[in-house]
Design an enzyme around this catalytic site. Structure first.
Site, PDB file in Angstrom:
ATOM      1  N   CYS A 121      44.226 -21.918  20.797  1.00 57.20           N
ATOM      2  CA  CYS A 121      43.054 -21.667  19.970  1.00 57.20           C
ATOM      3  C   CYS A 121      41.891 -21.243  20.859  1.00 57.20           C
ATOM      4  CB  CYS A 121      42.711 -22.942  19.200  1.00 57.20           C
ATOM      5  SG  CYS A 121      41.140 -22.908  18.336  1.00 57.20           S
ATOM      6  N   HIS A 165      45.276 -25.537  11.640  1.00 56.28           N
ATOM      7  CA  HIS A 165      44.492 -25.932  12.818  1.00 56.28           C
ATOM      8  C   HIS A 165      43.053 -25.422  12.705  1.00 56.28           C
ATOM      9  CE1 HIS A 165      43.891 -26.575  17.250  1.00 56.28           C
ATOM     10  NE2 HIS A 165      43.030 -25.581  17.063  1.00 56.28           N
ATOM     11  N   GLU A 166      42.875 -24.139  12.408  1.00 57.63           N
ATOM     12  CA  GLU A 166      41.533 -23.557  12.373  1.00 57.63           C
ATOM     13  C   GLU A 166      40.713 -24.100  11.208  1.00 57.63           C
ATOM     14  OE1 GLU A 166      40.457 -21.919  14.876  1.00 57.63           O
ATOM     15  OE2 GLU A 166      42.425 -21.735  15.836  1.00 57.63           O
ATOM     16  N   HIS A 205      39.070 -27.176  12.275  1.00 55.25           N
ATOM     17  CA  HIS A 205      37.822 -26.931  13.008  1.00 55.25           C
ATOM     18  C   HIS A 205      36.661 -26.670  12.058  1.00 55.25           C
ATOM     19  CE1 HIS A 205      39.302 -27.131  17.014  1.00 55.25           C
ATOM     20  NE2 HIS A 205      39.991 -26.002  17.002  1.00 55.25           N
ATOM     21  N   HIS A 263      39.155 -30.340  19.071  1.00 55.43           N
ATOM     22  CA  HIS A 263      40.515 -30.436  19.591  1.00 55.43           C
ATOM     23  C   HIS A 263      40.851 -31.896  19.857  1.00 55.43           C
ATOM     24  CE1 HIS A 263      40.470 -25.993  20.963  1.00 55.43           C
ATOM     25  NE2 HIS A 263      41.167 -26.129  19.851  1.00 55.43           N
TER      26      HIS A 263
END
Length: 599
Positions: free
Chosen positions: A130, A309-310, A313, A319
């Site tokens: 990432c 995952h994004e 965020h 992370h």
């Protein structure tokens, strides 16, 4: 002379015309050779650039933290990374800083901590990852400071004995940080933690100028719908695809690009390393040079895993360097069935709270199944229902089944689409009958064939009036359950309990009684009193639970009463919150109900 000129023109024209590039493959595989490749980490110079880019080395006199917390008018979506100029203290200091950063990276990557740029470190740096900078707090943790990460690492990853703690909602609305409402987003590459959206329903859009060249629009949208749903299944957040509102009113915007892309201040580096980056409370960009694939594809990078995952965020998670976490910075190939694990669930719930809500029915569905070896076994599963949806709860894992909730009409064939008021399973040596109750009527359910019976044994059609076959009882009911210990059905209505003797097919002589009399409170005044949502005999816990609103009361079991004979029969223990016993029973937006993982 004219002839010569004409020949030259013809030759030039032929060369120009034949310069068009021809593509032959429908899967665009012949385009892959033109994809820009990311710079490989091969030596200490490229390693130093890597460590600087992802936050392991800070520029001298850097003002990053001040910029990220600024309340001024800077346009974070257009600004470049700004650093105040400074002086260096010499190569020895720089070398020490590099070694220190290298050791930090090795610790976080679970590599031998040598401070040497060896082959293992080189391989780790060259993994797809990432583009979000690693959290400052994470980097401080590797030197031994006390933090959330230490809590995460020392906490058990088993779910059986977890007691949910009240969420710490450390929120700050971005309107306090950015004056221009159109710029209410933050770059998570400078994530400072403990910030979250201030609303629970979020709009998203795959922007028209940011489609991938590798996947169809339908595939892209399906994957993003599924990724958002996976976060919705474990948090109070709901996500809706909005194709009509002005773009500035969209909470999360997604798009693909290469190099300089979509007006972003960051460049993508090409295929091989940085596959995506996210802007806090705003945008997610994917590097279209990467070979993104749909779920259940053996090669390439799973767009679903990267999207999950994004989105983490954008929702506020940094992370997380823990095996099994979806928030690890490096891409780790996993099987197609990956899910958001227990500790990642707890991390997002610390920002947004836990899922709460009342249920119309809770029950254990028991049925007989035949094993591959021909043996007949009795199995049960726990179900929660509300608002026409149901969740299967896996008691052994302390969570709902992945992919729930599901519409009642999809999983329970023939039942009312809006759900039911009560479930009763009369199960003894002579009878094995499942009933669902709704309003004034009831249905008998065929567990073997998984649908309601159309006809009763006497030939009459279902549904039938409750009062016809359960004399003395009429709908609508609050809830009901069958107690195998005394062979009675307990019907709840208002503040009263109707005990129905299934052998004699009539009410018990003492019925109806007040709920406070049949189920006395052990703690004075701690009682639901009336209007229960659900009453449920649990085969996992071998006892009865009464649910009302966000609370539940456990009925004293026979074993407990034998140990403490002074306690009343059917006594109610002190109330607890439903989410403390049954975790992550979360709603999803109605638009995503049909978005399920394809097998």
């Amino acid at each position: 002379m004219l002839t010569v000129i004409r020949r030259i023109f013809i030759i030039q024209t032929f060369i120009f015309i034949t310069a068009e590039k021809i593509f032959h493959s429908r899967d665009h595989s012949d385009v892959l050779n033109n994809i820009h490749q990311a710079e490989l980490i091969t030596d200490t110079d490229t390693a130093q650039r890597f460590l600087s880019k992802y936050g392991f080395i800070k520029a001298a006199g850097s003002e990053e933290s001040q910029l990220s917390e600024s309340s001024g008018d800077l346009d974070f979506s257009l600004s470049l990374d700004l650093h105040e100029g400074g002086t260096t203290s010499g190569s020895s200091s720089s070398d020490l800083q590099f070694v220190s950063a290298l050791r930090d990276f090795q610790r976080l990557s679970d590599l031998p901590v040598t401070g040497v740029f060896d082959d293992a470190t080189k391989a780790a740096m060259n993994k797809p990852r990432c583009g979000v900078m690693d959290d400052d707090q994470e980097l401080k943790d590797v030197t031994g400071s006390n933090s959330t990460r230490n809590h995460i690492r020392t906490s058990t990853n088993t779910s059986h004995n977890h007691e949910h703690q009240a969420p710490v909602r450390k929120k700050r609305h971005l309107s306090a940080l950015l004056k221009n409402t159109s710029l209410q987003k933050r770059d998570v590459s400078k994530w400072t933690g403990h910030m979250a959206f201030s609303k629970s329903v979020l709009k998203w859009r795959l922007i028209g100028e940011g489609y991938s060249s590798q996947l169809s629009i339908q595939e892209q949208k399906y994957i993003f719908r599924l990724a958002f749903r996976m976060w919705s299944e474990i948090s109070p957040l709901q996500f809706i695809e909005d194709l009509h509102s002005p773009l500035e009113n969209i909470d999360i915007r997604l798009g693909f690009g290469t190099g300089r892309h979509l007006g972003c201040s960051q460049r993508f580096d090409g295929a091989g390393r940085e596959f995506a980056h996210a802007w806090f409370l705003g945008d997610i960009h994917f590097d279209d040079d990467e070979h993104f694939t749909v779920p259940n594809t053996g090669s390439g990078i799973s767009l679903l895993k990267v999207a999950v995952h994004e989105i983490g965020h954008v929702l506020g998670l940094p992370h997380i360097y823990r095996p099994g976490s979806i928030m690890q910075p490096s891409y780790l190939p996993q099987d197609a069935g990956f899910e958001i694990d227990w500790m990642d669930r707890k991390s997002i719930q610390r920002l947004y709270g836990v899922c709460t809500g009342r249920f119309s029915t809770v029950f254990d569905w028991i049925r007989k199944e035949q094993t591959p070896y021909g043996e007949v076994v009795v199995r049960f599963n726990t179900y929660f229902m509300r608002d026409g949806l149901y969740w299967l709860y896996e008691n052994r894992n302390n969570r709902t089944r992945y992919g729930d909730p599901v519409a009642v009409q999809v999983g329970w064939h023939g039942l009312p689409s809006g759900g039911v008021d009560a479930y009763v399973h009369v199960w003894n040596r002579k009878t094995d009958a499942v009933y669902f109750f709704k309003g004034m009527q009831y249905w008998r359910y065929d567990s073997e064939n998984d649908h309601v019976f159309s006809h009763a044994p006497d030939g009459r059609l279902y549904p039938r009036l409750i009062s016809e076959d359960f004399p003395g009882v009429s709908g609508p009911l609050d809830t009901a359950y069958y107690d195998r210990r005394d062979a009675h059905i307990y019907f709840f209505k208002g503040s009263q309990v109707f005990r129905f003797d299934v052998r004699m097919r009539r009410l018990a002589s003492s019925s109806p009684q007040e709920m406070t009399e049949v189920f006395p409170a052990i703690v004075s005044g701690d009682h639901p009193v009336r209007s229960l949502d659900a009453a449920y005999f649990s085969y996992t816990h071998n006892t009865v639970f009464l649910l009302k609103g966000s609370l539940f009361w456990r009925v004293l079991s026979g074993k407990e009463r034998r140990r403490r004979a002074f306690l009343p029969m059917n006594g109610l223990l002190a109330h607890r919150r439903v989410h403390e016993q049954w975790f992550d029973i979360c709603d999803v937006h109605s638009s995503s109900l049909r978005t399920t993982r394809r097998r």
